[in-house]
Design an enzyme around this catalytic site. Structure first.
Site, PDB file in Angstrom:
ATOM      1  N   PRO A 168      49.045 -32.696 -57.359  1.00  0.00           N
ATOM      2  CA  PRO A 168      48.321 -33.546 -58.461  1.00  0.00           C
ATOM      3  C   PRO A 168      48.976 -33.409 -59.732  1.00  0.00           C
ATOM      4  O   PRO A 168      49.960 -32.665 -60.204  1.00  0.00           O
ATOM      5  CB  PRO A 168      47.061 -32.258 -58.694  1.00  0.00           C
ATOM      6  CG  PRO A 168      47.387 -30.984 -58.173  1.00  0.00           C
ATOM      7  CD  PRO A 168      48.529 -31.253 -57.198  1.00  0.00           C
ATOM      8  N   ASN A 169      48.782 -34.591 -60.545  1.00  0.00           N
ATOM      9  CA  ASN A 169      49.468 -34.826 -61.694  1.00  0.00           C
ATOM     10  C   ASN A 169      50.886 -35.214 -61.959  1.00  0.00           C
ATOM     11  O   ASN A 169      51.365 -35.512 -62.794  1.00  0.00           O
ATOM     12  CB  ASN A 169      48.829 -34.072 -62.745  1.00  0.00           C
ATOM     13  CG  ASN A 169      47.495 -33.702 -62.910  1.00  0.00           C
ATOM     14  OD1 ASN A 169      46.933 -34.926 -63.097  1.00  0.00           O
ATOM     15  ND2 ASN A 169      47.124 -32.673 -62.747  1.00  0.00           N
ATOM     16  N   ARG A 184      53.819 -36.972 -68.936  1.00  0.00           N
ATOM     17  CA  ARG A 184      52.905 -35.967 -69.155  1.00  0.00           C
ATOM     18  C   ARG A 184      53.784 -34.842 -69.616  1.00  0.00           C
ATOM     19  O   ARG A 184      54.563 -34.245 -68.907  1.00  0.00           O
ATOM     20  CB  ARG A 184      52.376 -35.525 -67.791  1.00  0.00           C
ATOM     21  CG  ARG A 184      51.555 -34.243 -67.676  1.00  0.00           C
ATOM     22  CD  ARG A 184      51.279 -33.920 -66.367  1.00  0.00           C
ATOM     23  NE  ARG A 184      50.368 -32.455 -66.430  1.00  0.00           N
ATOM     24  CZ  ARG A 184      50.473 -31.554 -65.608  1.00  0.00           C
ATOM     25  NH1 ARG A 184      51.419 -31.722 -64.626  1.00  0.00           N
ATOM     26  NH2 ARG A 184      49.829 -30.170 -65.633  1.00  0.00           N
ATOM     27  N   TYR A 186      57.863 -30.612 -68.634  1.00  0.00           N
ATOM     28  CA  TYR A 186      58.366 -31.002 -67.208  1.00  0.00           C
ATOM     29  C   TYR A 186      59.526 -32.143 -67.391  1.00  0.00           C
ATOM     30  O   TYR A 186      59.830 -32.437 -66.113  1.00  0.00           O
ATOM     31  CB  TYR A 186      57.165 -31.854 -66.673  1.00  0.00           C
ATOM     32  CG  TYR A 186      55.818 -31.187 -66.448  1.00  0.00           C
ATOM     33  CD1 TYR A 186      56.134 -29.977 -65.669  1.00  0.00           C
ATOM     34  CD2 TYR A 186      54.757 -31.241 -67.170  1.00  0.00           C
ATOM     35  CE1 TYR A 186      54.800 -28.958 -65.276  1.00  0.00           C
ATOM     36  CE2 TYR A 186      53.787 -30.318 -67.166  1.00  0.00           C
ATOM     37  CZ  TYR A 186      53.659 -29.183 -66.432  1.00  0.00           C
ATOM     38  OH  TYR A 186      52.564 -28.352 -66.276  1.00  0.00           O
ATOM     39  N   ASN A 189      56.050 -29.564 -54.263  1.00  0.00           N
ATOM     40  CA  ASN A 189      55.538 -29.196 -55.306  1.00  0.00           C
ATOM     41  C   ASN A 189      54.314 -29.575 -55.496  1.00  0.00           C
ATOM     42  O   ASN A 189      53.599 -30.442 -55.682  1.00  0.00           O
ATOM     43  CB  ASN A 189      56.305 -29.997 -56.487  1.00  0.00           C
ATOM     44  CG  ASN A 189      55.874 -29.855 -58.104  1.00  0.00           C
ATOM     45  OD1 ASN A 189      54.774 -28.942 -58.044  1.00  0.00           O
ATOM     46  ND2 ASN A 189      56.682 -30.123 -59.059  1.00  0.00           N
ATOM     47  N   ALA A 203      49.371 -27.690 -59.497  1.00  0.00           N
ATOM     48  CA  ALA A 203      48.159 -26.537 -59.748  1.00  0.00           C
ATOM     49  C   ALA A 203      47.728 -26.173 -58.416  1.00  0.00           C
ATOM     50  O   ALA A 203      47.442 -24.834 -58.590  1.00  0.00           O
ATOM     51  CB  ALA A 203      47.091 -27.177 -60.488  1.00  0.00           C
ATOM     52  N   GLU A 238      59.231 -24.250 -52.110  1.00  0.00           N
ATOM     53  CA  GLU A 238      58.438 -24.584 -53.334  1.00  0.00           C
ATOM     54  C   GLU A 238      59.119 -24.839 -54.413  1.00  0.00           C
ATOM     55  O   GLU A 238      60.149 -24.010 -54.635  1.00  0.00           O
ATOM     56  CB  GLU A 238      57.510 -23.555 -53.384  1.00  0.00           C
ATOM     57  CG  GLU A 238      56.475 -23.830 -54.569  1.00  0.00           C
ATOM     58  CD  GLU A 238      55.472 -22.417 -54.754  1.00  0.00           C
ATOM     59  OE1 GLU A 238      54.436 -22.691 -55.478  1.00  0.00           O
ATOM     60  OE2 GLU A 238      55.922 -21.282 -54.147  1.00  0.00           O
ATOM     61  N   HIS A 295      59.044 -26.342 -58.439  1.00  0.00           N
ATOM     62  CA  HIS A 295      58.210 -26.404 -59.773  1.00  0.00           C
ATOM     63  C   HIS A 295      59.260 -26.873 -60.802  1.00  0.00           C
ATOM     64  O   HIS A 295      60.255 -26.370 -61.029  1.00  0.00           O
ATOM     65  CB  HIS A 295      57.603 -25.051 -60.199  1.00  0.00           C
ATOM     66  CG  HIS A 295      56.562 -24.719 -59.347  1.00  0.00           C
ATOM     67  ND1 HIS A 295      55.305 -25.428 -59.368  1.00  0.00           N
ATOM     68  CD2 HIS A 295      56.347 -23.881 -58.402  1.00  0.00           C
ATOM     69  CE1 HIS A 295      54.516 -24.927 -58.395  1.00  0.00           C
ATOM     70  NE2 HIS A 295      55.287 -24.120 -57.841  1.00  0.00           N
ATOM     71  N   ARG A 336      55.611 -19.263 -68.584  1.00  0.00           N
ATOM     72  CA  ARG A 336      54.265 -20.149 -68.929  1.00  0.00           C
ATOM     73  C   ARG A 336      53.140 -18.985 -69.133  1.00  0.00           C
ATOM     74  O   ARG A 336      53.356 -17.852 -69.052  1.00  0.00           O
ATOM     75  CB  ARG A 336      54.051 -21.389 -68.005  1.00  0.00           C
ATOM     76  CG  ARG A 336      55.569 -22.299 -68.334  1.00  0.00           C
ATOM     77  CD  ARG A 336      55.364 -23.656 -67.537  1.00  0.00           C
ATOM     78  NE  ARG A 336      54.271 -24.121 -68.222  1.00  0.00           N
ATOM     79  CZ  ARG A 336      53.530 -25.106 -67.846  1.00  0.00           C
ATOM     80  NH1 ARG A 336      53.786 -25.655 -66.393  1.00  0.00           N
ATOM     81  NH2 ARG A 336      52.468 -25.847 -68.257  1.00  0.00           N
TER      82      ARG A 336
END
Length: 154
Positions: free
Chosen positions: A16-17, A24, A29, A81, A84, A105, A107, A114
């Site tokens: 998502p996103n 964004r 990012y 990725n 969330a 995985e 990111h 964070r």
């Protein structure tokens, strides 16, 4: 007669996103769009003689379906990725655990620098590794790692 070696197939899943990359929170990012990241991965995959399929979804069930179908579609590796979903999707975690395909995985940001809730990944325990904090370059690192693992060059 020598047989032509088949290309290993890699599936790249973006959650998502990630379709909003480039717009964004670029300070977190990076400025690269998802299209740019995919293009760079396709170029690297061609260089490594890998076949690359990619997709993005904002929907958990669609991602679960893709993971479940990966074995039937003869993927040798998955790079994901989960966005969330990393922090709470037991459904995606269980789908990964249910297949024999290795998963990395990725990111874009360093999830450990964070907000506290981002440092927990339910995906990490069922992945062979995690690449975090290198922005778009993390995808290339994951692709190179997959290539090395598939070719026993760990």
């Amino acid at each position: 007669m020598l047989e032509k070696q088949m290309k290993s197939k890699i599936l790249v899943i973006n959650g998502p996103n990630l379709n909003l990359l480039g717009r964004r929170e670029p300070e977190i990012y990076g400025a690269a769009t998802l299209e740019t990241i995919i293009k760079n991965m396709q170029d690297k995959a061609a260089e490594l003689n890998l076949e690359l399929d990619t997709f993005q979804s904002n929907h958990e069930g669609v991602i679960v379906d893709a993971i479940q179908e990966a074995t039937k579609n003869n993927y040798a590796f998955i790079i994901i990725n989960p966005g969330a979903f990393s922090h709470y999707s037991i459904a995606i975690r269980d789908a990964i655990a249910a297949i024999p395909i290795p998963v990395i995985e990725v990111h874009l940001s360093n999830i450990f620098r964070r907000e506290h809730f981002r440092s927990n990944s339910v995906i990490a325990p069922v992945s062979i590794g995690q690449i975090v904090g290198f922005k778009a370059e993390g995808y290339i690192l994951a692709l190179e790692a997959a290539y090395r693992i598939l070719n026993n060059k760990e």
